[in-house]
Design a protein around this motif. Sequence first.
Motif, PDB file in Angstrom:
ATOM      1  N   GLU A 295      64.963  59.730 -12.921  1.00  0.00           N
ATOM      2  CA  GLU A 295      66.339  59.967 -13.346  1.00  0.00           C
ATOM      3  C   GLU A 295      67.323  59.684 -12.216  1.00  0.00           C
ATOM      4  O   GLU A 295      68.428  59.190 -12.452  1.00  0.00           O
ATOM      5  N   ILE A 296      66.927  59.985 -10.965  1.00  0.00           N
ATOM      6  CA  ILE A 296      67.782  59.675  -9.814  1.00  0.00           C
ATOM      7  C   ILE A 296      67.981  58.165  -9.719  1.00  0.00           C
ATOM      8  O   ILE A 296      69.100  57.664  -9.546  1.00  0.00           O
ATOM      9  N   HIS A 297      66.871  57.406  -9.856  1.00  0.00           N
ATOM     10  CA  HIS A 297      66.959  55.947  -9.832  1.00  0.00           C
ATOM     11  C   HIS A 297      67.911  55.441 -10.915  1.00  0.00           C
ATOM     12  O   HIS A 297      68.733  54.553 -10.672  1.00  0.00           O
ATOM     13  N   ASN A 298      67.790  55.984 -12.107  1.00  0.00           N
ATOM     14  CA  ASN A 298      68.612  55.527 -13.233  1.00  0.00           C
ATOM     15  C   ASN A 298      70.095  55.816 -13.013  1.00  0.00           C
ATOM     16  O   ASN A 298      70.957  54.986 -13.331  1.00  0.00           O
ATOM     17  N   VAL A 299      70.403  57.008 -12.486  1.00  0.00           N
ATOM     18  CA  VAL A 299      71.801  57.373 -12.235  1.00  0.00           C
ATOM     19  C   VAL A 299      72.407  56.460 -11.172  1.00  0.00           C
ATOM     20  O   VAL A 299      73.530  55.946 -11.326  1.00  0.00           O
ATOM     21  N   VAL A 300      71.670  56.240 -10.087  1.00  0.00           N
ATOM     22  CA  VAL A 300      72.170  55.383  -9.013  1.00  0.00           C
ATOM     23  C   VAL A 300      72.374  53.959  -9.537  1.00  0.00           C
ATOM     24  O   VAL A 300      73.385  53.298  -9.228  1.00  0.00           O
ATOM     25  N   LYS A 301      71.442  53.481 -10.326  1.00  0.00           N
ATOM     26  CA  LYS A 301      71.565  52.130 -10.890  1.00  0.00           C
ATOM     27  C   LYS A 301      72.809  52.026 -11.765  1.00  0.00           C
ATOM     28  O   LYS A 301      73.507  51.006 -11.765  1.00  0.00           O
ATOM     29  N   ARG A 302      73.085  53.088 -12.502  1.00  0.00           N
ATOM     30  CA  ARG A 302      74.277  53.089 -13.376  1.00  0.00           C
ATOM     31  C   ARG A 302      75.548  52.903 -12.572  1.00  0.00           C
ATOM     32  O   ARG A 302      76.417  52.086 -12.922  1.00  0.00           O
ATOM     33  N   TYR A 303      75.678  53.640 -11.470  1.00  0.00           N
ATOM     34  CA  TYR A 303      76.904  53.547 -10.678  1.00  0.00           C
ATOM     35  C   TYR A 303      76.919  52.304  -9.804  1.00  0.00           C
ATOM     36  O   TYR A 303      77.984  51.823  -9.414  1.00  0.00           O
ATOM     37  N   GLN A 304      75.754  51.771  -9.502  1.00  0.00           N
ATOM     38  CA  GLN A 304      75.679  50.490  -8.788  1.00  0.00           C
ATOM     39  C   GLN A 304      76.292  49.379  -9.635  1.00  0.00           C
ATOM     40  O   GLN A 304      77.003  48.513  -9.120  1.00  0.00           O
ATOM     41  N   HIS A 305      76.036  49.404 -10.931  1.00  0.00           N
ATOM     42  CA  HIS A 305      76.513  48.343 -11.820  1.00  0.00           C
ATOM     43  C   HIS A 305      77.871  48.652 -12.442  1.00  0.00           C
ATOM     44  O   HIS A 305      78.401  47.837 -13.199  1.00  0.00           O
ATOM     45  N   GLU A 306      78.433  49.806 -12.128  1.00  0.00           N
ATOM     46  CA  GLU A 306      79.765  50.125 -12.635  1.00  0.00           C
ATOM     47  C   GLU A 306      80.808  49.275 -11.906  1.00  0.00           C
ATOM     48  O   GLU A 306      80.629  48.893 -10.750  1.00  0.00           O
ATOM     49  N   ASP A 307      81.893  48.980 -12.576  1.00  0.00           N
ATOM     50  CA  ASP A 307      82.960  48.176 -11.974  1.00  0.00           C
ATOM     51  C   ASP A 307      83.875  49.080 -11.141  1.00  0.00           C
ATOM     52  O   ASP A 307      84.602  49.912 -11.677  1.00  0.00           O
ATOM     53  N   HIS A 308      83.827  48.906  -9.805  1.00  0.00           N
ATOM     54  CA  HIS A 308      84.651  49.698  -8.891  1.00  0.00           C
ATOM     55  C   HIS A 308      85.874  48.901  -8.421  1.00  0.00           C
ATOM     56  O   HIS A 308      86.485  49.246  -7.401  1.00  0.00           O
ATOM     57  N   LYS A 309      86.231  47.852  -9.149  1.00  0.00           N
ATOM     58  CA  LYS A 309      87.282  46.931  -8.721  1.00  0.00           C
ATOM     59  C   LYS A 309      88.596  47.642  -8.442  1.00  0.00           C
ATOM     60  O   LYS A 309      89.296  47.326  -7.477  1.00  0.00           O
ATOM     61  N   ASP A 310      88.952  48.591  -9.276  1.00  0.00           N
ATOM     62  CA  ASP A 310      90.244  49.281  -9.123  1.00  0.00           C
ATOM     63  C   ASP A 310      90.122  50.587  -8.361  1.00  0.00           C
ATOM     64  O   ASP A 310      91.019  51.440  -8.436  1.00  0.00           O
ATOM     65  N   ARG A 311      89.026  50.757  -7.631  1.00  0.00           N
ATOM     66  CA  ARG A 311      88.819  51.971  -6.836  1.00  0.00           C
ATOM     67  C   ARG A 311      88.677  51.598  -5.371  1.00  0.00           C
ATOM     68  O   ARG A 311      88.223  50.516  -5.044  1.00  0.00           O
ATOM     69  N   ASP A 312      89.051  52.513  -4.506  1.00  0.00           N
ATOM     70  CA  ASP A 312      89.106  52.215  -3.070  1.00  0.00           C
ATOM     71  C   ASP A 312      87.903  52.704  -2.282  1.00  0.00           C
ATOM     72  O   ASP A 312      87.770  52.355  -1.105  1.00  0.00           O
ATOM     73  N   CYS A 313      87.044  53.519  -2.894  1.00  0.00           N
ATOM     74  CA  CYS A 313      85.987  54.160  -2.110  1.00  0.00           C
ATOM     75  C   CYS A 313      84.871  54.618  -3.036  1.00  0.00           C
ATOM     76  O   CYS A 313      85.048  54.714  -4.257  1.00  0.00           O
ATOM     77  N   PHE A 314      83.707  54.901  -2.444  1.00  0.00           N
ATOM     78  CA  PHE A 314      82.598  55.503  -3.191  1.00  0.00           C
ATOM     79  C   PHE A 314      81.980  56.580  -2.303  1.00  0.00           C
ATOM     80  O   PHE A 314      81.721  56.354  -1.118  1.00  0.00           O
TER      81      PHE A 314
END
Length: 483
Positions: A295-314
């Motif tokens: 589940e940790i792998h799946n959650v991280v993968k989800r946010y890895q592929h999320e579009d952060h274009k309009d965000r400044d940080c993670f």
Amino acid sequence: MEFSRRLFVISESLATDDLAALKFLSLEHIPLRKQEAIQEPKAFFQALQEKALISDSDQAFLKELFYRINRMDILVCHLGSSREEMERELQIPGRAKVSPFRYLLFQLFENITTEELKCFKFLLGKELPKSKLNTESTMIDVFTEMEKKGILGEDNLKVLKSLCEKVDKSLVKKIEEYELSLCGQEEMLCTEGQSSSVILGITADRTIRPASFLASDSPARHQQYTQLEVYKMTSRPRGVCLILNNHNFERVGAEVAGHKLKDRKGTDVDAAALRKVFSKLHFKIAEYKDLTAKEIHNVVKRYQHEDHKDRDCFVCCILSHGKKGIIYGVDGQEVPIQELTTSFTGQNCHSLAGKPKVFFVQACQGDARQQGVVIEVDSAEQDSSVETDGRLHLDFIPSEADFLLGMATLQDYVSYRSPSHGSWYIQSLCQHLEESCPRGEDILTILTAVNEEVSRKLDTQNAGKQMPQPSFTLRKKLIFPVN
């Protein structure tokens, strides 16, 4: 053939935005009329070769371009260079081929948000054709049209400066630094009689290392140049704050090497503190509790592929048991820390390229208990009811730029967590973020204060001490504004 294959591999890893940036930075060398026919990276590389700008024996301009657009993955993996090498190279007079003016516009483009772009388009409604101000147009397109209309140029920044004053005054600072560099160029021409070609080379480099130019200039001007740049932090939300909070290990009977993992009492106090402070800092909170390794792998993968274009940080906060190089899911299965951090490199998560990626890890890095030395203190009230978080040794931080990794303790040592008050490290971190961010202090200054506070605490049962350890590849100051 080897060079051609390399260009092919590079072209396959480029997005549309990358190609647009590369073309824009090359406008002084490849005219706009010729660029309009270039729709894919291979054609762009061919145009560079036709102009004798790159070849198998001369890849300097190619390296500079990828350095300028912050594609360090390509620079390192495919061109055999590095950020440090490029910084040294571009300090050599005449070496830079991207003009200071072009790079100034690119830096402005990188710092302009989607909402600010809409403001620029609105304000330019009477100056530029409506067809050039549609929703698909980027700030690069806007700059290009302004140049076509003659309202923007190397020595014609009046309109741009006026627009930036109305939209975002922080953008004006970059323009003023550019104008100041031109003044410095004139001073050098007058006092040293150097050729314009040499001066232009130095001026181009000053966009990277401005303090290296006018060492004999006035103290006020020199101080302005020696100040580090600050990461852009204006988007709302600033980005995602991902909290992976593993508490209940006993319920599923998780075992490691025949030993049952205990519940991590107090971790919910840490999670609540993290939620509170990063919400105030305008981050979107995403908390996941009691995850298995899969589940940790799946959650991280989800946010890895999320579009952060309009965000400044993670930001990612990891609260769990662990051992050397891994953390545990609540099922006792291992998750390599390296996989979590490298999931967000520029190569693996392109929309975060050039943006700060911050990880905080609350876990031990070994079994040893750090012994304190006797020092005189004014007062100290300690909680003797503390626990440790297993064994974790993390010796990996991505070599790519823009990462910050905050570890709760030094290698080989335990970290402490109170079942009632939370962990020493996370509680101190949240307290200092809450107190210092409104004052505009940068994250490294804050983490130094966290080091000082945590190092003064004492596990009275075992005379144990704890010393947090930040590691980073940040290129600029990282400040979280509260407004």
